[in-house]
Design a protein around this motif. Sequence first.
Motif, mmCIF file in Angstrom:
data_model
loop_
_atom_site.group_PDB
_atom_site.id
_atom_site.type_symbol
_atom_site.label_atom_id
_atom_site.label_comp_id
_atom_site.label_asym_id
_atom_site.label_seq_id
_atom_site.Cartn_x
_atom_site.Cartn_y
_atom_site.Cartn_z
ATOM 1 N N ALA A 130 0.809 -1.225 0.000
ATOM 2 C CA ALA A 130 0.000 0.000 0.000
ATOM 3 C C ALA A 130 0.842 1.274 0.000
ATOM 4 O O ALA A 130 0.406 2.302 -0.515
ATOM 5 C CB ALA A 130 -0.938 -0.001 1.203
ATOM 6 N N GLN A 131 2.059 1.211 0.537
ATOM 7 C CA GLN A 131 2.865 2.416 0.672
ATOM 8 C C GLN A 131 3.985 2.566 -0.354
ATOM 9 O O GLN A 131 4.398 3.681 -0.652
ATOM 10 C CB GLN A 131 3.534 2.469 2.065
ATOM 11 C CG GLN A 131 2.595 2.548 3.224
ATOM 12 C CD GLN A 131 2.107 1.169 3.662
ATOM 13 O OE1 GLN A 131 2.694 0.144 3.346
ATOM 14 N NE2 GLN A 131 0.996 1.152 4.370
ATOM 15 N N ALA A 132 4.533 1.446 -0.846
ATOM 16 C CA ALA A 132 5.790 1.553 -1.582
ATOM 17 C C ALA A 132 5.920 0.570 -2.734
ATOM 18 O O ALA A 132 5.203 -0.432 -2.804
ATOM 19 C CB ALA A 132 6.951 1.337 -0.611
ATOM 20 N N LEU A 133 6.896 0.890 -3.613
ATOM 21 C CA LEU A 133 7.338 -0.010 -4.670
ATOM 22 C C LEU A 133 8.742 -0.482 -4.312
ATOM 23 O O LEU A 133 9.576 0.318 -3.873
ATOM 24 C CB LEU A 133 7.379 0.700 -6.016
ATOM 25 C CG LEU A 133 6.024 1.045 -6.617
ATOM 26 C CD1 LEU A 133 6.200 1.911 -7.854
ATOM 27 C CD2 LEU A 133 5.273 -0.222 -6.984
ATOM 28 N N PHE A 134 8.998 -1.747 -4.505
ATOM 29 C CA PHE A 134 10.270 -2.370 -4.164
ATOM 30 C C PHE A 134 10.836 -3.019 -5.420
ATOM 31 O O PHE A 134 10.232 -3.950 -5.956
ATOM 32 C CB PHE A 134 10.077 -3.445 -3.089
ATOM 33 C CG PHE A 134 9.422 -2.939 -1.837
ATOM 34 C CD1 PHE A 134 10.178 -2.567 -0.742
ATOM 35 C CD2 PHE A 134 8.040 -2.824 -1.754
ATOM 36 C CE1 PHE A 134 9.575 -2.100 0.415
ATOM 37 C CE2 PHE A 134 7.426 -2.368 -0.596
ATOM 38 C CZ PHE A 134 8.200 -2.000 0.485
ATOM 39 N N LEU A 148 19.460 -7.075 -3.092
ATOM 40 C CA LEU A 148 19.593 -5.640 -3.336
ATOM 41 C C LEU A 148 18.191 -5.094 -3.511
ATOM 42 O O LEU A 148 17.386 -5.672 -4.244
ATOM 43 C CB LEU A 148 20.393 -5.363 -4.610
ATOM 44 C CG LEU A 148 21.872 -5.718 -4.587
ATOM 45 C CD1 LEU A 148 22.082 -7.139 -5.013
ATOM 46 C CD2 LEU A 148 22.627 -4.782 -5.484
ATOM 47 N N VAL A 149 17.893 -3.990 -2.843
ATOM 48 C CA VAL A 149 16.548 -3.420 -2.884
ATOM 49 C C VAL A 149 16.638 -1.912 -3.099
ATOM 50 O O VAL A 149 17.409 -1.231 -2.424
ATOM 51 C CB VAL A 149 15.772 -3.674 -1.563
ATOM 52 C CG1 VAL A 149 14.370 -3.083 -1.628
ATOM 53 C CG2 VAL A 149 15.738 -5.152 -1.206
ATOM 54 N N PHE A 164 22.336 2.113 -9.115
ATOM 55 C CA PHE A 164 22.558 1.277 -7.947
ATOM 56 C C PHE A 164 22.755 -0.186 -8.356
ATOM 57 O O PHE A 164 23.762 -0.808 -8.022
ATOM 58 C CB PHE A 164 21.362 1.440 -6.994
ATOM 59 C CG PHE A 164 21.274 0.432 -5.897
ATOM 60 C CD1 PHE A 164 22.223 0.382 -4.888
ATOM 61 C CD2 PHE A 164 20.208 -0.455 -5.850
ATOM 62 C CE1 PHE A 164 22.118 -0.544 -3.859
ATOM 63 C CE2 PHE A 164 20.095 -1.382 -4.835
ATOM 64 C CZ PHE A 164 21.053 -1.424 -3.831
ATOM 65 N N PHE A 165 21.800 -0.726 -9.110
ATOM 66 C CA PHE A 165 21.871 -2.144 -9.473
ATOM 67 C C PHE A 165 23.067 -2.460 -10.370
ATOM 68 O O PHE A 165 23.751 -3.460 -10.166
ATOM 69 C CB PHE A 165 20.574 -2.596 -10.148
ATOM 70 C CG PHE A 165 19.422 -2.711 -9.203
ATOM 71 C CD1 PHE A 165 19.450 -3.580 -8.130
ATOM 72 C CD2 PHE A 165 18.290 -1.939 -9.389
ATOM 73 C CE1 PHE A 165 18.379 -3.679 -7.246
ATOM 74 C CE2 PHE A 165 17.208 -2.029 -8.520
ATOM 75 C CZ PHE A 165 17.256 -2.902 -7.451
ATOM 76 N N SER A 166 23.314 -1.628 -11.359
ATOM 77 C CA SER A 166 24.403 -1.929 -12.299
ATOM 78 C C SER A 166 25.782 -1.749 -11.676
ATOM 79 O O SER A 166 26.771 -2.268 -12.190
ATOM 80 C CB SER A 166 24.275 -1.091 -13.567
ATOM 81 O OG SER A 166 24.456 0.276 -13.265
#
Length: 174
Positions: A130-134, A148-149, A164-166
């Motif tokens: 309800a609050q966020a996308l991960f 990794l998030v 961040f991911f790359s």
Amino acid sequence: MKKRLTATLFTLLLATSALGLQAPASWTKFTSPAGRFSVMLPVEPKEEKETKNDGGPLSPYTNTLYTAQGAGAVYLVGWTDYKPGVRIDVQGEIKANRDNFVKAIGATVSTEKPIKLGTHPGTEFVAENAQALFHVRVYVIGRRPYILVALRPKGSQDPNADKFFSSFTLTPAR
């Protein structure tokens, strides 16, 4: 780690949503000798470490989690160290990490695809509550699962998630 992870995520999410989405001036390379990785982050991360002994076949094990709050998003990098001699089912571990994460935050997975870091298998998925996308990546490297998030409030954008991911790379064990 589920309760601690959930509390950490929601505390950071509330703080992040109040900040707005200004881009940080510059990102810096963070290297974890113990974690055997480096990654770009907006600030020096905070470390949380917890050893669990739940009596299961993988116990005792230690979870390590680094969190860094940027402008409008939170970035997490963590891993689990199992006791010596533990053999894990790689695909089962990837699935369990995804399922445990999603359950801990009360989210549903909207997209998922298999990925690799070099030759190491993983999964990438987007989950939301309800609050966020991960935006999440899970890899298993040897006997060690990594997560990794990049999390952000719903309805906002994170132009730095790809950076961040790359930037996540493995470093040699010392």
